[in-house]
Design a protein around this motif. Structure first.
Motif, PDB file in Angstrom:
ATOM      1  N   ILE A  17     -26.266 -14.601  60.655  1.00 61.30           N
ATOM      2  CA  ILE A  17     -26.497 -15.215  59.337  1.00 61.30           C
ATOM      3  C   ILE A  17     -25.934 -14.332  58.234  1.00 61.30           C
ATOM      4  O   ILE A  17     -25.251 -14.808  57.321  1.00 61.30           O
ATOM      5  CB  ILE A  17     -28.000 -15.487  59.123  1.00 61.30           C
ATOM      6  N   ASN A  18     -26.182 -13.037  58.299  1.00 54.99           N
ATOM      7  CA  ASN A  18     -25.708 -12.104  57.284  1.00 54.99           C
ATOM      8  C   ASN A  18     -24.174 -12.054  57.252  1.00 54.99           C
ATOM      9  O   ASN A  18     -23.570 -12.070  56.173  1.00 54.99           O
ATOM     10  CB  ASN A  18     -26.285 -10.714  57.549  1.00 54.99           C
ATOM     11  N   GLY A  19     -23.554 -12.011  58.413  1.00 56.76           N
ATOM     12  CA  GLY A  19     -22.099 -11.959  58.479  1.00 56.76           C
ATOM     13  C   GLY A  19     -21.445 -13.192  57.882  1.00 56.76           C
ATOM     14  O   GLY A  19     -20.483 -13.095  57.110  1.00 56.76           O
ATOM     15  N   ARG A  20     -21.973 -14.363  58.211  1.00 53.96           N
ATOM     16  CA  ARG A  20     -21.419 -15.605  57.661  1.00 53.96           C
ATOM     17  C   ARG A  20     -21.677 -15.694  56.161  1.00 53.96           C
ATOM     18  O   ARG A  20     -20.826 -16.152  55.412  1.00 53.96           O
ATOM     19  CB  ARG A  20     -21.997 -16.814  58.396  1.00 53.96           C
ATOM     20  N   TYR A  21     -22.849 -15.248  55.727  1.00 57.37           N
ATOM     21  CA  TYR A  21     -23.202 -15.252  54.302  1.00 57.37           C
ATOM     22  C   TYR A  21     -22.200 -14.411  53.508  1.00 57.37           C
ATOM     23  O   TYR A  21     -21.640 -14.863  52.511  1.00 57.37           O
ATOM     24  CB  TYR A  21     -24.618 -14.723  54.137  1.00 57.37           C
ATOM     25  N   HIS A  22     -21.952 -13.185  53.956  1.00 53.90           N
ATOM     26  CA  HIS A  22     -21.048 -12.286  53.233  1.00 53.90           C
ATOM     27  C   HIS A  22     -19.588 -12.716  53.332  1.00 53.90           C
ATOM     28  O   HIS A  22     -18.796 -12.390  52.443  1.00 53.90           O
ATOM     29  CB  HIS A  22     -21.224 -10.842  53.713  1.00 53.90           C
ATOM     30  N   ALA A  23     -19.236 -13.451  54.376  1.00 55.15           N
ATOM     31  CA  ALA A  23     -17.873 -13.953  54.527  1.00 55.15           C
ATOM     32  C   ALA A  23     -17.667 -15.278  53.789  1.00 55.15           C
ATOM     33  O   ALA A  23     -16.561 -15.794  53.727  1.00 55.15           O
ATOM     34  CB  ALA A  23     -17.539 -14.130  56.006  1.00 55.15           C
ATOM     35  N   GLY A  24     -18.756 -15.832  53.233  1.00 53.93           N
ATOM     36  CA  GLY A  24     -18.665 -17.097  52.506  1.00 53.93           C
ATOM     37  C   GLY A  24     -18.399 -18.290  53.413  1.00 53.93           C
ATOM     38  O   GLY A  24     -17.871 -19.301  52.970  1.00 53.93           O
ATOM     39  N   LYS A  25     -18.758 -18.156  54.681  1.00 54.56           N
ATOM     40  CA  LYS A  25     -18.522 -19.237  55.639  1.00 54.56           C
ATOM     41  C   LYS A  25     -19.674 -20.234  55.628  1.00 54.56           C
ATOM     42  O   LYS A  25     -20.831 -19.845  55.541  1.00 54.56           O
ATOM     43  CB  LYS A  25     -18.369 -18.670  57.047  1.00 54.56           C
ATOM     44  N   PRO A  26     -19.357 -21.515  55.737  1.00 51.52           N
ATOM     45  CA  PRO A  26     -20.436 -22.510  55.795  1.00 51.52           C
ATOM     46  C   PRO A  26     -21.155 -22.444  57.138  1.00 51.52           C
ATOM     47  O   PRO A  26     -20.558 -22.117  58.162  1.00 51.52           O
ATOM     48  CB  PRO A  26     -19.701 -23.839  55.634  1.00 51.52           C
ATOM     49  N   THR A  27     -22.429 -22.735  57.115  1.00 51.44           N
ATOM     50  CA  THR A  27     -23.238 -22.730  58.327  1.00 51.44           C
ATOM     51  C   THR A  27     -24.243 -23.870  58.234  1.00 51.44           C
ATOM     52  O   THR A  27     -24.835 -24.083  57.180  1.00 51.44           O
ATOM     53  CB  THR A  27     -23.985 -21.388  58.490  1.00 51.44           C
ATOM     54  N   ILE A  28     -24.431 -24.587  59.304  1.00 52.00           N
ATOM     55  CA  ILE A  28     -25.422 -25.660  59.342  1.00 52.00           C
ATOM     56  C   ILE A  28     -26.647 -25.151  60.095  1.00 52.00           C
ATOM     57  O   ILE A  28     -26.531 -24.638  61.208  1.00 52.00           O
ATOM     58  CB  ILE A  28     -24.857 -26.912  60.019  1.00 52.00           C
ATOM     59  N   VAL A  56     -34.016 -15.584  55.259  1.00 54.95           N
ATOM     60  CA  VAL A  56     -34.255 -16.869  54.583  1.00 54.95           C
ATOM     61  C   VAL A  56     -33.468 -16.951  53.282  1.00 54.95           C
ATOM     62  O   VAL A  56     -32.913 -17.999  52.955  1.00 54.95           O
ATOM     63  CB  VAL A  56     -35.765 -17.107  54.359  1.00 54.95           C
ATOM     64  N   ARG A  57     -33.349 -15.853  52.537  1.00 55.69           N
ATOM     65  CA  ARG A  57     -32.556 -15.864  51.296  1.00 55.69           C
ATOM     66  C   ARG A  57     -31.104 -16.226  51.579  1.00 55.69           C
ATOM     67  O   ARG A  57     -30.452 -16.867  50.775  1.00 55.69           O
ATOM     68  CB  ARG A  57     -32.598 -14.493  50.624  1.00 55.69           C
ATOM     69  N   ARG A  58     -30.590 -15.782  52.710  1.00 53.82           N
ATOM     70  CA  ARG A  58     -29.198 -16.071  53.054  1.00 53.82           C
ATOM     71  C   ARG A  58     -29.035 -17.511  53.550  1.00 53.82           C
ATOM     72  O   ARG A  58     -27.961 -18.091  53.411  1.00 53.82           O
ATOM     73  CB  ARG A  58     -28.705 -15.073  54.097  1.00 53.82           C
ATOM     74  N   VAL A  59     -30.080 -18.068  54.107  1.00 55.62           N
ATOM     75  CA  VAL A  59     -30.033 -19.459  54.572  1.00 55.62           C
ATOM     76  C   VAL A  59     -30.194 -20.423  53.401  1.00 55.62           C
ATOM     77  O   VAL A  59     -29.453 -21.392  53.273  1.00 55.62           O
ATOM     78  CB  VAL A  59     -31.137 -19.719  55.629  1.00 55.62           C
ATOM     79  N   VAL A  60     -31.156 -20.156  52.542  1.00 53.74           N
ATOM     80  CA  VAL A  60     -31.463 -21.040  51.412  1.00 53.74           C
ATOM     81  C   VAL A  60     -30.967 -20.352  50.137  1.00 53.74           C
ATOM     82  O   VAL A  60     -31.731 -19.766  49.404  1.00 53.74           O
ATOM     83  CB  VAL A  60     -32.976 -21.335  51.322  1.00 53.74           C
ATOM     84  N   LYS A  61     -29.665 -20.421  49.916  1.00 54.26           N
ATOM     85  CA  LYS A  61     -29.071 -19.785  48.745  1.00 54.26           C
ATOM     86  C   LYS A  61     -28.812 -20.819  47.660  1.00 54.26           C
ATOM     87  O   LYS A  61     -29.012 -22.013  47.872  1.00 54.26           O
ATOM     88  CB  LYS A  61     -27.808 -19.037  49.142  1.00 54.26           C
ATOM     89  N   GLU A  62     -28.336 -20.353  46.506  1.00 54.78           N
ATOM     90  CA  GLU A  62     -28.170 -21.244  45.354  1.00 54.78           C
ATOM     91  C   GLU A  62     -27.279 -22.449  45.640  1.00 54.78           C
ATOM     92  O   GLU A  62     -27.552 -23.554  45.215  1.00 54.78           O
ATOM     93  CB  GLU A  62     -27.568 -20.479  44.173  1.00 54.78           C
ATOM     94  N   ASP A  63     -26.200 -22.253  46.366  1.00 49.90           N
ATOM     95  CA  ASP A  63     -25.273 -23.358  46.599  1.00 49.90           C
ATOM     96  C   ASP A  63     -25.544 -24.091  47.908  1.00 49.90           C
ATOM     97  O   ASP A  63     -24.711 -24.800  48.435  1.00 49.90           O
ATOM     98  CB  ASP A  63     -23.829 -22.860  46.562  1.00 49.90           C
ATOM     99  N   CYS A  64     -26.759 -23.955  48.394  1.00 51.35           N
ATOM    100  CA  CYS A  64     -27.166 -24.584  49.648  1.00 51.35           C
ATOM    101  C   CYS A  64     -27.525 -26.045  49.398  1.00 51.35           C
ATOM    102  O   CYS A  64     -28.180 -26.386  48.432  1.00 51.35           O
ATOM    103  CB  CYS A  64     -28.388 -23.843  50.195  1.00 51.35           C
ATOM    104  N   VAL A  66     -29.622 -29.018  50.933  1.00 52.34           N
ATOM    105  CA  VAL A  66     -30.667 -29.340  51.907  1.00 52.34           C
ATOM    106  C   VAL A  66     -30.660 -30.849  52.120  1.00 52.34           C
ATOM    107  O   VAL A  66     -30.695 -31.629  51.172  1.00 52.34           O
ATOM    108  CB  VAL A  66     -32.058 -28.878  51.414  1.00 52.34           C
ATOM    109  N   VAL A  67     -30.607 -31.245  53.377  1.00 49.60           N
ATOM    110  CA  VAL A  67     -30.618 -32.664  53.726  1.00 49.60           C
ATOM    111  C   VAL A  67     -31.849 -32.912  54.591  1.00 49.60           C
ATOM    112  O   VAL A  67     -32.019 -32.292  55.635  1.00 49.60           O
ATOM    113  CB  VAL A  67     -29.348 -33.058  54.510  1.00 49.60           C
TER     114      VAL A  67
END
Length: 75
Positions: A17-28, A56-64, A66-67
């Motif tokens: 999660i941290n790696g994808r967050y810092h790389a700006g990669k989308p994750t579902i 959780v902060r990296r999962v639910v970020k500002e540009d997230c 939620v569906v």
């Protein structure tokens, strides 16, 4: 799976999660828990509060986005 039952599994979860967050990669992510229940749930699985909160902060970020979906019960 449903449980995170080892330190290495918890570390791997955070690292991905941290790696994808810092790389700006989308994750579902899919979960049956709302964002307000994710930290306590991760802590119940053995993650310490700091790592659970960071995850959780990296999962639910500002540009997230939620569906919410509803699943009909069978039977």
């Amino acid at each position: 799976g449903k449980g995170i039952d080892s330190r290495s599994a918890r570390t791997a979860l955070f690292d991905v999660i941290n790696g994808r967050y810092h790389a700006g990669k989308p994750t579902i992510f899919t979960t049956q828990y709302g964002s307000e229940k994710l930290v306590p749930r991760l802590m119940a699985c053995g993650m310490d509060e700091e790592d659970a909160t960071s995850t959780v902060r990296r999962v639910v970020k500002e540009d997230c986005e939620v569906v919410h979906t509803r699943r009909e019960r069978r039977g």
